[in-house]
Scaffold this active site. Structure first.
Site, mmCIF file in Angstrom:
data_model
loop_
_atom_site.group_PDB
_atom_site.id
_atom_site.type_symbol
_atom_site.label_atom_id
_atom_site.label_comp_id
_atom_site.label_asym_id
_atom_site.label_seq_id
_atom_site.Cartn_x
_atom_site.Cartn_y
_atom_site.Cartn_z
ATOM 1 C CG HIS A 1 9.459 -0.364 -17.211
ATOM 2 N ND1 HIS A 1 9.406 -1.159 -18.329
ATOM 3 C CD2 HIS A 1 8.218 -0.418 -16.646
ATOM 4 C CE1 HIS A 1 8.182 -1.690 -18.429
ATOM 5 N NE2 HIS A 1 7.450 -1.243 -17.425
ATOM 6 C CE LYS B 1 9.388 -3.793 -14.854
ATOM 7 N NZ LYS B 1 8.461 -4.260 -13.801
ATOM 8 C CB ALA C 1 -0.944 -0.008 1.198
ATOM 9 C CD GLN C 2 2.630 1.610 3.632
ATOM 10 O OE1 GLN C 2 3.306 0.591 3.733
ATOM 11 N NE2 GLN C 2 1.398 1.687 4.120
ATOM 12 C CB THR D 1 6.369 -8.473 -12.588
ATOM 13 O OG1 THR D 1 7.118 -7.702 -11.652
ATOM 14 C CG2 THR D 1 5.517 -7.538 -13.422
ATOM 15 N N GLY E 1 -0.936 -7.561 -9.577
ATOM 16 C CA GLY E 1 -0.164 -6.831 -10.581
ATOM 17 C C GLY E 1 1.311 -7.144 -10.501
ATOM 18 N N GLY F 1 7.128 -7.727 -16.860
ATOM 19 C CA GLY F 1 6.132 -8.788 -16.996
ATOM 20 C C GLY F 1 5.333 -8.610 -18.276
ATOM 21 C CB THR F 2 4.002 -5.590 -19.962
ATOM 22 O OG1 THR F 2 3.407 -5.160 -18.742
ATOM 23 C CG2 THR F 2 3.091 -5.286 -21.128
ATOM 24 N NE ARG G 1 8.226 2.608 -8.339
ATOM 25 C CZ ARG G 1 9.279 2.181 -7.638
ATOM 26 N NH1 ARG G 1 9.950 3.029 -6.895
ATOM 27 N NH2 ARG G 1 9.685 0.937 -7.711
ATOM 28 C CB ALA H 1 -3.598 -7.900 -14.620
HETATM 29 N N1 LIG Z 1 0.429 -5.107 -13.597
HETATM 30 C C1 LIG Z 1 0.593 -3.796 -13.708
HETATM 31 O O1 LIG Z 1 -0.126 -3.102 -14.462
HETATM 32 C C2 LIG Z 1 1.653 -3.135 -12.910
HETATM 33 C C3 LIG Z 1 2.474 -3.907 -12.153
HETATM 34 N N2 LIG Z 1 3.453 -3.329 -11.402
HETATM 35 C C4 LIG Z 1 4.221 -4.251 -10.589
HETATM 36 O O2 LIG Z 1 3.825 -4.070 -9.232
HETATM 37 C C5 LIG Z 1 4.925 -4.361 -8.370
HETATM 38 C C6 LIG Z 1 5.165 -3.159 -7.464
HETATM 39 O O3 LIG Z 1 5.644 -2.079 -8.264
HETATM 40 P P1 LIG Z 1 6.013 -0.661 -7.609
HETATM 41 O O4 LIG Z 1 4.837 -0.113 -6.907
HETATM 42 O O5 LIG Z 1 6.651 0.118 -8.689
HETATM 43 O O6 LIG Z 1 7.116 -1.112 -6.539
HETATM 44 P P2 LIG Z 1 7.432 -0.441 -5.128
HETATM 45 O O7 LIG Z 1 8.726 -1.014 -4.683
HETATM 46 O O8 LIG Z 1 7.256 1.043 -5.215
HETATM 47 O O9 LIG Z 1 6.259 -0.987 -4.191
HETATM 48 C C7 LIG Z 1 6.188 -2.259 -3.627
HETATM 49 C C8 LIG Z 1 5.731 -2.077 -2.193
HETATM 50 O O10 LIG Z 1 5.484 -3.348 -1.614
HETATM 51 C C9 LIG Z 1 6.060 -3.360 -0.314
HETATM 52 N N3 LIG Z 1 6.305 -4.727 0.119
HETATM 53 C C10 LIG Z 1 7.420 -5.479 -0.030
HETATM 54 N N4 LIG Z 1 7.204 -6.700 0.503
HETATM 55 C C11 LIG Z 1 5.953 -6.701 0.997
HETATM 56 C C12 LIG Z 1 5.152 -7.669 1.672
HETATM 57 N N5 LIG Z 1 5.622 -8.894 1.955
HETATM 58 N N6 LIG Z 1 3.900 -7.329 2.049
HETATM 59 C C13 LIG Z 1 3.403 -6.104 1.799
HETATM 60 N N7 LIG Z 1 4.110 -5.131 1.170
HETATM 61 C C14 LIG Z 1 5.359 -5.450 0.769
HETATM 62 C C15 LIG Z 1 7.318 -2.536 -0.470
HETATM 63 O O11 LIG Z 1 7.829 -2.145 0.775
HETATM 64 P P3 LIG Z 1 9.437 -1.800 0.877
HETATM 65 O O12 LIG Z 1 9.580 -0.506 0.152
HETATM 66 O O13 LIG Z 1 9.656 -1.730 2.358
HETATM 67 O O14 LIG Z 1 10.150 -2.933 0.225
HETATM 68 C C16 LIG Z 1 6.781 -1.376 -1.315
HETATM 69 O O15 LIG Z 1 6.132 -0.396 -0.530
HETATM 70 C C17 LIG Z 1 6.102 -4.705 -9.296
HETATM 71 O O16 LIG Z 1 6.182 -6.097 -9.467
HETATM 72 C C18 LIG Z 1 5.711 -4.025 -10.609
HETATM 73 O O17 LIG Z 1 6.305 -4.626 -11.735
HETATM 74 C C19 LIG Z 1 3.650 -1.990 -11.381
HETATM 75 C C20 LIG Z 1 2.870 -1.166 -12.149
HETATM 76 C C21 LIG Z 1 1.814 -1.673 -12.992
HETATM 77 O O1 LIG Z 2 7.265 -1.945 -12.551
HETATM 78 C C1 LIG Z 2 6.510 -1.238 -13.244
HETATM 79 O O2 LIG Z 2 6.495 0.000 -13.187
HETATM 80 C C2 LIG Z 2 5.578 -1.913 -14.144
HETATM 81 N N1 LIG Z 2 5.510 -3.217 -14.095
HETATM 82 C C3 LIG Z 2 4.680 -4.044 -14.910
HETATM 83 C C4 LIG Z 2 5.538 -4.921 -15.791
HETATM 84 O O3 LIG Z 2 6.594 -5.396 -15.356
HETATM 85 O O4 LIG Z 2 5.134 -5.165 -16.935
HETATM 86 C C5 LIG Z 2 3.622 -3.262 -15.646
HETATM 87 C C6 LIG Z 2 4.081 -1.926 -16.148
HETATM 88 O O5 LIG Z 2 4.994 -2.137 -17.190
HETATM 89 C C7 LIG Z 2 4.707 -1.116 -15.029
#
Ligand SMILES: NC(=O)C1=CN([C@@H]2O[C@H](COP(=O)(O)OP(=O)(O)OC[C@H]3O[C@@H](n4cnc5c(N)ncnc54)[C@H](OP(=O)(O)O)[C@@H]3O)[C@@H](O)[C@H]2O)C=CC1
Ligand SMILES: O=C(O)C1=N[C@H](C(=O)O)C[C@H](O)C1
Length: 250
Positions: A135, A139, A11-12, A80, A78, A145-146, A14, A105
């Protein structure tokens, strides 16, 4: 009508922080928990979560989903890092908890889903195809993953159409120069400050090329897909891979 009780894992992060705001703003949903690293998963049960939105990292997602499935909580994922082995493991745990639904997804944005669909349609008409994904530099995983999913779909379409292997006379190359090989499709990963999430699929045939490009310019691009996933997964038991399954694309 009662609201869907939704929790966000990561939840915290990006995308997780944007998902928290989107769920809070959705009239048919109630955010019952927003968990980060170190928070107890039992909170999901105590809060009565019906659906979890999983946006953490490849190292955490399997444990989180195992907990959700065992407790009959649906999940929209979401995160990957999916492999055939991981998908098989998830299917096994879902088989033991038949009511639960999980949507994975690779990309929640409509433009990215359409890019994958258009690439699948174009695949059999061109001799050559390469994928370039670009990206932000925070990342963790490469290729995205996409991009991996796009390459897999293209490879399957080419195989079904009986396409010959791509022409490529490279006989010497530095490591990585031709990208990662995903089912025979080269995938190139760029990490660049200023970018968010972008992809180009390059097709080449005799005397012509076709480029399909998609750009996510803000994390808001992923939110309609996440909310759609939450609404649909509660009535879709088992494993669904790809948001296109909920988009009636025909
Ligand atoms: N399918 C889609 O359309 C998209 C997918 N993504 C994917 O989503 C994932 C997250 O991306 P992004 O937000 O950029 O990454 P971030 O690192 O910004 O966010 C991940 C968050 O998850 C937290 N976290 C780590 N481990 C746990 C756990 N066990 N339980 C709960 N929270 C946890 C992290 O905490 P901490 O910082 O302390 O590690 C962090 O706050 C990636 O795999 C990315 O590829 C992203 C965008 C779009
Ligand atoms: O990490 C990201 O930012 C994203 N991750 C997903 C991926 O790995 O495909 C989706 C999107 O590209 C953003």
């Amino acid at each position: 009508m009662s609201k869907l009780r939704v929790a966000v894992l990561g939840a915290q992060g990006r995308i997780g922080s944007e998902a928290v705001r989107a769920v809070e703003a959705a009239e048919d949903m109630e955010l019952v928990a927003g968990l980060g690293r170190g928070d107890k998963l039992e909170t999901l049960v105590e809060a009565g979560a019906q659906v979890v939105v999983e946006l953490t990292n490849p190292g955490a997602v399997m444990g989180n989903l195992d907990f959700c499935v065992r407790h009959g909580i649906h999940a929209v994922v979401g995160t990957t890092g999916w492999t055939d082995e991981r998908l098989a493991q998830l299917r096994t745990s879902l088989a033991a908890s038949p009511g639960a639904g999980v949507l994975i997804a690779p990309n929640f944005s409509i433009g990215a889903v359409l890019t994958m669909r258009f690439a699948q349609q174009a695949a059999r008409f061109f001799e050559s195809v390469e994928v370039v994904e670009l990206h932000h530099p925070k990342k963790a995983d490469a290729p995205s993953g996409t991009a991996a999913r796009t390459a897999q779909l293209i490879a399957k379409a080419r195989e079904e159409a009986g396409c010959a292997p791509q022409p490529d006379a490279t006989s010497t190359a530095l490591d990585g120069a031709r990208g990662a090989d995903v089912d025979g499709v080269p995938v190139h990963s760029v990490r660049l400050r200023g970018l968010l999430a972008h992809q180009e699929v390059l097709f080449g045939g005799e005397g012509e090329t076709l480029t399909i490009r998609h750009d996510s310019l803000h994390h808001s691009s992923f939110m309609p897909g996440i909310l759609l996933g939450v609404r649909r997964v509660v009535n879709t038991p088992g494993l669904t891979v790809g948001l296109e399954n909920f988009l009636d694309l025909g």
